[in-house]
Design a protein around this motif. Sequence first.
Motif, PDB file in Angstrom:
ATOM      1  N   LEU A 254      70.330  17.071-126.033  1.00  0.00           N
ATOM      2  CA  LEU A 254      69.959  17.211-124.591  1.00  0.00           C
ATOM      3  C   LEU A 254      71.486  17.383-123.869  1.00  0.00           C
ATOM      4  O   LEU A 254      71.379  18.124-122.874  1.00  0.00           O
TER       5      LEU A 254
ATOM      6  N   SER B 175      62.137  17.966-127.551  1.00  0.00           N
ATOM      7  CA  SER B 175      62.588  18.113-126.396  1.00  0.00           C
ATOM      8  C   SER B 175      63.064  19.714-126.304  1.00  0.00           C
ATOM      9  O   SER B 175      63.143  20.030-125.402  1.00  0.00           O
TER      10      SER B 175
ATOM     11  N   ASN C 196      52.732  18.287-122.891  1.00  0.00           N
ATOM     12  CA  ASN C 196      53.857  19.260-122.250  1.00  0.00           C
ATOM     13  C   ASN C 196      53.213  20.673-122.011  1.00  0.00           C
ATOM     14  O   ASN C 196      53.685  21.279-121.163  1.00  0.00           O
TER      15      ASN C 196
ATOM     16  N   ARG D  23      71.929  21.067-123.628  1.00  0.00           N
ATOM     17  CA  ARG D  23      71.319  21.864-122.682  1.00  0.00           C
ATOM     18  C   ARG D  23      71.464  21.205-121.260  1.00  0.00           C
ATOM     19  O   ARG D  23      70.803  21.773-120.301  1.00  0.00           O
TER      20      ARG D  23
ATOM     21  N   ALA E 271      70.742  18.513-119.816  1.00  0.00           N
ATOM     22  CA  ALA E 271      69.241  18.183-119.216  1.00  0.00           C
ATOM     23  C   ALA E 271      69.453  17.162-118.383  1.00  0.00           C
ATOM     24  O   ALA E 271      70.362  16.146-118.505  1.00  0.00           O
TER      25      ALA E 271
ATOM     26  N   LEU F 205      62.244  22.199-123.213  1.00  0.00           N
ATOM     27  CA  LEU F 205      63.238  22.709-122.751  1.00  0.00           C
ATOM     28  C   LEU F 205      63.520  24.236-122.849  1.00  0.00           C
ATOM     29  O   LEU F 205      63.681  24.773-121.780  1.00  0.00           O
ATOM     30  N   ASP F 206      63.627  24.668-123.933  1.00  0.00           N
ATOM     31  CA  ASP F 206      64.072  25.954-124.350  1.00  0.00           C
ATOM     32  C   ASP F 206      62.717  26.889-124.097  1.00  0.00           C
ATOM     33  O   ASP F 206      62.984  28.356-123.864  1.00  0.00           O
TER      34      ASP F 206
ATOM     35  N   ALA G 245      60.768  23.011-119.164  1.00  0.00           N
ATOM     36  CA  ALA G 245      60.802  21.846-118.478  1.00  0.00           C
ATOM     37  C   ALA G 245      61.864  21.621-117.809  1.00  0.00           C
ATOM     38  O   ALA G 245      63.139  22.272-118.210  1.00  0.00           O
ATOM     39  N   ASP G 246      61.761  21.096-116.612  1.00  0.00           N
ATOM     40  CA  ASP G 246      62.912  20.570-115.660  1.00  0.00           C
ATOM     41  C   ASP G 246      63.716  19.446-116.408  1.00  0.00           C
ATOM     42  O   ASP G 246      64.891  19.158-115.614  1.00  0.00           O
ATOM     43  N   GLY G 247      63.300  18.868-117.155  1.00  0.00           N
ATOM     44  CA  GLY G 247      64.000  17.736-117.723  1.00  0.00           C
ATOM     45  C   GLY G 247      62.856  17.245-118.883  1.00  0.00           C
ATOM     46  O   GLY G 247      62.038  17.497-119.219  1.00  0.00           O
ATOM     47  N   VAL G 248      63.351  15.920-119.337  1.00  0.00           N
ATOM     48  CA  VAL G 248      62.696  14.895-120.111  1.00  0.00           C
ATOM     49  C   VAL G 248      62.411  13.390-119.470  1.00  0.00           C
ATOM     50  O   VAL G 248      63.248  13.294-118.963  1.00  0.00           O
TER      51      VAL G 248
END
Length: 343
Positions: free
Chosen positions: A145, A110, A78, A148, A150, A114-115, A119-122
């Motif tokens: 998720l 995750s 990541n 957020r 997500a 994301l935070d 990231a645009d997602g997982v």
Amino acid sequence: MNRIDTHHHMIPPDYRKVLRQAGIDDAGGRALPGWSPEESLQTMAELGVATAILSVSTPGTTVLPVAADAAALARDLNDYSAELVAARPDRFGFFATVPMPHLDEAVTESVRALDKLGADGVVLLANSAGTYVGASGQDELFAALDARSAVVFIHPADLPGPTVDGVQPFAADFLLDTTRAAYLLVRNGIRRRYPNIKFVLSHAGGFVPYASHRMAVSITGDVGGSPADHLDDFASFYFDTALSSSAAALPSLLAFAKPGHVTFGSDFPFAPVAVSKLFAAGLETYGGLDAAGRRAIDRDNALALFPRFGAVAPPRAPSLVDQIRHTASRTVMRGVVRLMSAQ
């Protein structure tokens, strides 16, 4: 050059080394292809892709069975992805790698991706070392998720069982793997408990569009509820077109998916450029789509998921064909309900 490719893989150099050290030289029965950011950009130019959402394919972190090792690999992947996106934010996005089936580590990574990494997602493998997405005990991850809103990209992995001689996993087993995960997400109520998560199913959802009515009936007999509601849960997934925009698969997908829920996917580099071009041509020439429908799949539907890549177009009103398709599905379900009630 306006497509957004939501199914576009990367094989970072350090990840390739980890796979080699584990004696893994293929994924789904196909030899690991070469990859570099430059090769992605070249392929994107040939496919008319403006932006690709990068992800790591199977086996992901499951190659390392110890939780701490899997979490460390996910962090490295990541961090690499975030640096690549920071260098070309207009051309790349990324789905963060999550070290499932290690739940605590998966939640931690995750949230970090994301935070903190943007990231645009997982990406979640349909099954990680035999543990399926949607199985019991994963609420902590889905709650994080959902909080957020997500985007969660579900990608298949090798089935947790012996392969069949002569059947390459990517050709058939991958489709079943995705379908199993989708089934559990509906059957165990996760789609309804966590409505803010946008799940994207690989390869047109595997067998989901084709078998959706059958699965909805099965879930009703198993855990109760309404088959029509279960069918709606299946239709609420998003679906990419990777290796699936054929004259046989597209009609089923478009008849089933909700308007706005189909996105373009190339499956590069695991799908050679020539194969990706073949399926892209199928999308371009399919007679069941008008120009607006193709534009929606190529870009507009993905923009609703990833608005940072451009102005979000207003949602396309369902066409008359869309309305007829969904009315037909609901009519079938109402007939099933009547039959079940009469028994």
